[in-house]
Design an enzyme around this catalytic site. Structure first.
Site, PDB file in Angstrom:
ATOM      1  N   HIS A   1       0.701  -1.327   0.150  1.00 11.84           N
ATOM      2  CA  HIS A   1       0.117  -0.263  -0.144  1.00 11.84           C
ATOM      3  C   HIS A   1       0.715   1.204  -0.054  1.00 11.84           C
ATOM      4  O   HIS A   1       0.519   2.230  -0.708  1.00 11.84           O
ATOM      5  CB  HIS A   1      -0.900  -0.102   1.226  1.00 11.84           C
ATOM      6  CG  HIS A   1      -2.054  -1.059   1.307  1.00 11.84           C
ATOM      7  ND1 HIS A   1      -1.757  -2.095   2.223  1.00 11.84           N
ATOM      8  CD2 HIS A   1      -2.899  -1.158   0.798  1.00 11.84           C
ATOM      9  CE1 HIS A   1      -2.727  -2.773   2.120  1.00 11.84           C
ATOM     10  NE2 HIS A   1      -3.497  -2.431   0.958  1.00 11.84           N
TER      11      HIS A   1
ATOM     12  N   SER B   1      -2.514  -7.839   3.222  1.00 19.21           N
ATOM     13  CA  SER B   1      -3.197  -7.629   4.464  1.00 19.21           C
ATOM     14  C   SER B   1      -3.491  -9.054   5.342  1.00 19.21           C
ATOM     15  O   SER B   1      -3.160  -9.000   6.485  1.00 19.21           O
ATOM     16  CB  SER B   1      -4.299  -6.573   4.638  1.00 19.21           C
ATOM     17  OG  SER B   1      -4.150  -5.634   3.922  1.00 19.21           O
TER      18      SER B   1
END
Length: 284
Positions: free
Chosen positions: A37, A186
């Site tokens: 990210h 994640s």
């Protein structure tokens, strides 16, 4: 960096930024942020006057209630990372703020939305399009940044942008991997230490198949990847599809397309955790 819970507050801030002629970059995320990210955010900061990051675990793209419940969340840690990357604004709304009424819109863009993840996770891409289109309407970005790990998702979002006639450039950013090859995700934070230790075998098998494919058929390559991963105790291939990189349709022979990608989903561990990855066999 400012964090907004209310959509209208973000929109007011962006109105002032637009008056100054600044271009806006958007990085949509579901939080639990990592270096993958961060690479998207840094690129947006470099290419735009203003960078907005959304942190929102979107319930409409989960077809498994336990997956939604267990999805990692840590807004405080996310904001520390985003500030260090130079983000300007964070939108972190509650579900009721993002969906004041149920979103009954239906998105389907066959064949790209109906194969692979679309077939194995019914409704997933419809939920992705619901939230991404809503974010586009809220933020009105010039550019939006997506990681190539979710390779099929990018194809679906591009189809949605074309269908809705949205004036936003979709920017694809390379996969960020750990030193052992595992794609940053994640969901990796949900892996137990022994599960994390075996997860890199997924990319190793894909990487090994690049050399194997030079002297073997597409089917032989497919079967070798599946066998190499399944022989690792704790890994179980859900699907491995070797497809045309544009249509996402299965190809039977290497000669069938100039752009061929192998897309894989593997269950890892006892829980289990669902991990995705891909490899490009041929690129135009």
């Amino acid at each position: 960096m400012k964090v907004f819970k209310k959509i209208v507050d973000l929109q007011n801030a962006l109105f002032d930024e637009r008056k100054q002629g600044k271009e806006i970059g958007l990085v949509p995320t579901m939080g639990a942020l990592h270096e993958g990210h961060a690479s998207l955010v840094r690129r947006s900061v470099n290419e735009n006057g203003v960078t907005v990051v959304s942190v929102f675990v979107n319930p409409t793209q989960f077809n498994d209630k336990n997956d939604l419940k267990n999805y990692p969340r840590d807004l405080e840690a996310d904001c520390r990372l985003l500030e260090a990357c130079g983000a300007d604004y964070v939108l972190a709304p509650e579900v009721e703020e993002m969906y004041p009424m149920p979103d009954t819109r239906h998105f389907e863009f066959p064949p790209v939305s109906t194969v692979m993840e679309g077939a194995h996770r019914p409704g997933h891409f419809n939920g992705v399009c619901q939230v991404v289109s809503r974010l586009f309407y809220i933020v009105r970005p010039n550019k939006a940044y997506f990681g190539e790990k979710d390779w099929q998702q990018i194809a679906v979002v591009k189809a949605m942008v074309r269908q809705l006639g949205l004036n936003v450039e979709i920017v694809e950013c390379p996969i960020v991997r750990d030193t052992d090859g595992l794609a940053r995700s994640s969901r990796n934070s949900l892996l137990a230490p022994d599960e994390r230790a075996i997860a890199p075998a997924i990319y190793q098998a894909l990487k090994d198949s690049l050399i194997y494919a030079k002297n073997h058929s597409l089917k032989e390559t497919h079967d070798k990847v599946v066998a190499d991963i399944n022989k690792v105790d704790g890994l179980d291939v859900e699907y491995f599809s070797i497809v045309d990189g544009n249509t996402l349709q299965d190809v039977a022979e290497w000669e069938d397309s100039p752009y061929i990608v192998g897309c894989i989903t593997v269950y890892c561990g006892k829980t289990p955790i669902r991990l995705i990855d891909h490899i490009k066999y041929k690129e135009v």
